[in-house]
Structures are given as C-alpha cells and as structure tokens.
Design a protein around this motif. Structure first.
Motif, PDB file in Angstrom:
ATOM      1  N   PRO A  69      76.029 -36.738 -20.458  1.00 55.20           N
ATOM      2  CA  PRO A  69      76.218 -35.901 -19.066  1.00 55.20           C
ATOM      3  C   PRO A  69      76.179 -36.855 -18.060  1.00 55.20           C
ATOM      4  O   PRO A  69      76.710 -36.221 -16.804  1.00 55.20           O
ATOM      5  N   TYR A  70      76.010 -38.278 -17.968  1.00 53.89           N
ATOM      6  CA  TYR A  70      76.230 -38.974 -16.899  1.00 53.89           C
ATOM      7  C   TYR A  70      77.098 -40.207 -17.167  1.00 53.89           C
ATOM      8  O   TYR A  70      77.025 -40.310 -18.400  1.00 53.89           O
ATOM      9  N   SER A 101      74.821 -42.409 -12.884  1.00 50.68           N
ATOM     10  CA  SER A 101      75.379 -41.741 -11.805  1.00 50.68           C
ATOM     11  C   SER A 101      76.334 -40.403 -12.454  1.00 50.68           C
ATOM     12  O   SER A 101      76.781 -40.489 -13.587  1.00 50.68           O
ATOM     13  N   SER A 102      76.343 -39.326 -11.584  1.00 53.73           N
ATOM     14  CA  SER A 102      76.959 -38.318 -12.016  1.00 53.73           C
ATOM     15  C   SER A 102      78.417 -38.345 -11.829  1.00 53.73           C
ATOM     16  O   SER A 102      79.437 -37.581 -12.100  1.00 53.73           O
ATOM     17  N   PRO A 136      69.817 -32.112 -17.167  1.00 52.27           N
ATOM     18  CA  PRO A 136      70.466 -32.704 -18.349  1.00 52.27           C
ATOM     19  C   PRO A 136      69.985 -34.454 -18.150  1.00 52.27           C
ATOM     20  O   PRO A 136      69.702 -34.813 -17.318  1.00 52.27           O
ATOM     21  N   VAL A 137      69.399 -34.863 -19.273  1.00 58.16           N
ATOM     22  CA  VAL A 137      69.280 -36.472 -19.334  1.00 58.16           C
ATOM     23  C   VAL A 137      70.075 -36.952 -20.703  1.00 58.16           C
ATOM     24  O   VAL A 137      70.422 -36.291 -21.622  1.00 58.16           O
ATOM     25  N   THR A 138      70.457 -38.239 -20.291  1.00 61.87           N
ATOM     26  CA  THR A 138      71.045 -39.240 -21.382  1.00 61.87           C
ATOM     27  C   THR A 138      70.187 -39.874 -22.159  1.00 61.87           C
ATOM     28  O   THR A 138      68.949 -40.518 -21.379  1.00 61.87           O
ATOM     29  N   ILE A 139      70.032 -40.075 -23.289  1.00 63.44           N
ATOM     30  CA  ILE A 139      69.087 -40.765 -24.084  1.00 63.44           C
ATOM     31  C   ILE A 139      69.744 -41.629 -24.899  1.00 63.44           C
ATOM     32  O   ILE A 139      70.972 -41.387 -25.780  1.00 63.44           O
ATOM     33  N   VAL A 168      67.080 -40.886 -19.267  1.00 55.65           N
ATOM     34  CA  VAL A 168      67.458 -41.282 -17.943  1.00 55.65           C
ATOM     35  C   VAL A 168      68.146 -40.061 -17.320  1.00 55.65           C
ATOM     36  O   VAL A 168      69.044 -39.400 -18.016  1.00 55.65           O
ATOM     37  N   GLY A 169      68.140 -39.716 -16.027  1.00 54.04           N
ATOM     38  CA  GLY A 169      69.095 -38.781 -15.317  1.00 54.04           C
ATOM     39  C   GLY A 169      69.174 -39.392 -14.196  1.00 54.04           C
ATOM     40  O   GLY A 169      68.670 -40.348 -13.631  1.00 54.04           O
ATOM     41  N   THR A 170      69.755 -38.684 -13.223  1.00 56.34           N
ATOM     42  CA  THR A 170      69.921 -39.113 -11.712  1.00 56.34           C
ATOM     43  C   THR A 170      68.669 -39.033 -10.784  1.00 56.34           C
ATOM     44  O   THR A 170      68.496 -39.685  -9.882  1.00 56.34           O
TER      45      THR A 170
END
Length: 188
Positions: A69-70, A101-102, A136-139, A168-170
């Motif tokens: 998502p990022y 970053s988005s 959302p988070v990136t893993i 991590v997310g923003t």
C-alpha cells in the motif's frame, strides 16, 4: 551529393580549409560566444549527512507493480568507512533506514531506523495487512548479516543471525525478532 555540397561550401568560404576544419572552427566560435559561469563548490560541512548519502545502499524498494500500500525504500547505511579487525565487534555498525510514503503531493515521508547491527539483508515482502484502526501496513522481513572480509573463522562461526519482521505505515511501525540463530523466537 553530400560530398559535393561540402566541398562547395569549403571552396566558397576558405579554399584551403577542409569541411572538418570548418566544423571545428564553428564549434569553437559557438562555445566561446556562449556565456559561461563558474563558481567554487565547497563540500558540505554536514559530515553525518555526507556519510549517510555517500554510503547508503538501497537493499529493497516497492515499485509500481507491487501490491504493497505504500512506497517503501529500505537502506543499509554503515556508521563509518572502516574494516573489521578479526572480531565481529570490530566491524562498523550498519543502520537500517526505512522510508515510507503514500505518494501524495506535499507529503513528507515517514522515516524509521532500526537498532544498529553489523549488516542487513532483505528477505521478502509479506502480503499487506490492515491495522485495527483500518490503516494499511507494509510488512517485510530482513536478516542481520556480517561483512564478507576480515572476520576470524571462529568469530564468524560463533555469530548467529537474527530475522526481523517489520511492519510500517505512514503514521507508525513496529518490529520484532522472529528468529535468532536459526531458532524461532516465541511471540507474545
């Protein structure tokens, strides 16, 4: 026809000059007529930033085809330019920087820094998840690593890598060690 035209131009201008000489002369005149500015460019005095930018190695990044998502960029950055002197402890520390970053205009990316280790290797992305708050988070997973050179065989054999799972997310992130030395660490 082209050769004949070139010969005609050189005959009209200066009979003893070749076309090649005319072209070189025109180039020199063009360059001399252009305004040229020069100024001294001193090196930055921000030594920490110079170290970060000069030694940064991007070890992974999401791309436009990613399901993440990022936009995430992961950098391994040594604290100094040094060599190991036999023991693992003598090797310089390497920090893992994660930029998230988005991609929105005017957005300032979030930056996360993991505790220093002697090196880092990217393993893989995991499917994205959603936190309790709906964000959302990136893993992804990374493993600690050792430099290739100047470590005693006994020191290398006694060293145990750790595997980290990072989310991590923003607006926030977390990490945990999920394996140490090949043994899974119990999660609470």
């Amino acid at each position: 026809m082209r050769r004949h035209r070139a010969r005609l131009v050189s005959d009209l201008c200066l009979p003893h000059w070749t076309t090649d000489m005319l072209l070189r002369c025109a180039l020199v005149l063009l360059l001399c007529a252009s305004p040229v500015r020069a100024a001294d460019l001193p090196p930055s005095t921000d030594h920490r930033l110079a170290t970060i930018l000069g030694l940064a190695q991007e070890i992974a990044a999401t791309d436009g085809r990613s399901e993440q998502p990022y936009r995430v960029r992961i950098y391994a950055i040594p604290d100094a330019i040094e060599e190991c002197a036999g023991s693992v402890a003598s090797c310089p520390d390497v920090r893992l920087f994660v930029s998230v970053s988005s991609g929105d205009l005017g957005e300032t990316p979030s930056l996360y820094v993991l505790p220093p280790r002697k090196g880092w290797t990217f393993l893989h992305w995991e499917p994205p998840q959603t936190q309790r708050d709906g964000a959302p988070v990136t893993i992804f997973r990374v493993r600690t690593a050792l430099p290739e050179a100047n470590i005693d065989a006994a020191a290398r054999a006694g060293w145990k890598p750790e595997t980290f799972r990072i989310m991590v997310g923003t607006s926030g992130g977390s990490w945990n060690v999920i394996a140490s030395g090949g043994t899974r660490v119990p999660q609470h």
